[in-house]
Design a protein around this motif. Structure first.
Motif: not given
Ligand code: R5P
Length: 295
Positions: A91-93, A124-126, A170-172, A191-195, A218-228
């Motif tokens: 959904m993210r792409q 869903p990540h919309l 902002a998306e969360s 505020a997030k900047q993804r590099r 609180v977020d919808d997804i944690c993948s690698t954990g980099a964001t959190l």
């Molecule tokens: C992206 O906008 C999602 O809401 C999550 O913040 C993102 O998918 C988390 O990915 P990661 O854990 O790899 O930083």
């Protein structure tokens, strides 16, 4: 019994919890894998309305197996095929970010649309897409909120009282606001900047008072954990007292949980949408409520 509930082996536990609430037996799809890697699912005896539980984290092989199984369900007479996919992948792409890329969100939605009459999913990540329904021509869509499972869970836990609810970007904001409103708490976002895939930079925006507050991220997804992990470090540096984390979908790729713990998380939880090792907040009740009309 008017419906059947089917699932794949790896979803036996959460699908079993759903089956118990719907008062329906759970039957498992058996899959044979050929030496060359192709799969052959064999579906159990079905009903004219059959619910299929399959969360689609780690989606590539699961999607193919699911689409093959959908053909099998139709061949044995299923007229209404309902997919319960707590995690909806790709959904993210939702747009072409760089020339040469697909819009994966639309491709995957199109595949599911061709196979199912209804899709029930969770958070869903919309982002740029306004509604899940806009991705489907045929299938009905039901979006269940992870927050509806989390809010009652938090009311009886030590993590909500007086907490500041924070989304890491902002998306969360939508998820953070929903939980905050449900618990009568204040919220804000960083505020997030993804590099890069594993490289994000976060900051506390002016006006968000963090010092001394217990924080629930609180977020919808944690993948690698980099964001959190970056959010935890940023909030700690800003003086947060404690940090609890809830994500609807814990994909936990890499060593995400360890990463969050070493960044300073005091508690980490996720819904049971993906097989994962954090504390689980079961979705069965909120999914069952969404599926009652099928019975
Ligand atoms: C992206 O906008 C999602 O809401 C999550 O913040 C993102 O998918 C988390 O990915 P990661 O854990 O790899 O930083």
């Amino acid at each position: 019994m008017s419906i059947a509930l089917h699932a794949f082996e790896e979803d036996r536990a959460p699908a079993g919890r759903l089956a118990a609430l719907l008062d329906t037996p759970l039957s498992l799809v058996q899959t044979h894998t050929f030496p060359d890697g192709e799969c052959l699912p064999r579906v159990p005896k079905a009903m004219p309305t059959t619910l299929v539980y399959r969360s689609l984290d780690r989606p590539n092989a699961k999607l193919v197996e699911l689409l093959l199984a959908a053909d099998a369900w139709r061949r044995i007479g299923v007229r209404r095929l309902v997919l319960v996919a707590p995690y909806l992948p790709y959904m993210r792409q939702d747009k072409v970010f760089s020339e040469g890329e697909p819009v994966s969100q639309r491709v995957v939605a199109g595949l599911l649309d061709s196979a199912f009459d209804r899709i029930v999913t969770v958070d869903p990540h919309l982002h740029r897409t306004k509604s899940l329904a806009s991705l489907f021509n045929h299938a009905e869509c039901t979006v269940v909120r992870g927050g509806d499972a989390l809010i009652p869970f938090l009311r009886s836990s030590p993590f909500a009282a007086g907490s500041l609810i924070v989304g890491p970007d902002a998306e969360s904001e939508q998820w953070a606001r929903y939980v905050a409103e449900g618990l009568g708490l204040r919220h804000g976002v960083l505020a997030k900047q993804r590099r890069g895939d594993r490289d994000v930079v976060l900051s506390v925006p002016p006006g968000l008072e963090v010092h001394g507050a217990p924080v629930l991220l609180v977020d919808d997804i944690c993948s690698t954990g980099a964001t959190l992990a970056a959010a935890i470090r940023t909030l700690k540096a800003a003086g947060a007292k404690t940090i609890a984390v809830f994500v609807t979908h814990g994909l936990w790729t890499d060593a995400a949980i360890g990463y969050l713990r070493s960044a300073g998380a005091d508690w980490i939880a996720a819904s049971d949408s993906c097989n994962q090792p954090a504390e689980e907040v079961p979705l069965a009740k909120v999914l069952a409520a969404a599926l009652r009309n099928e019975i």
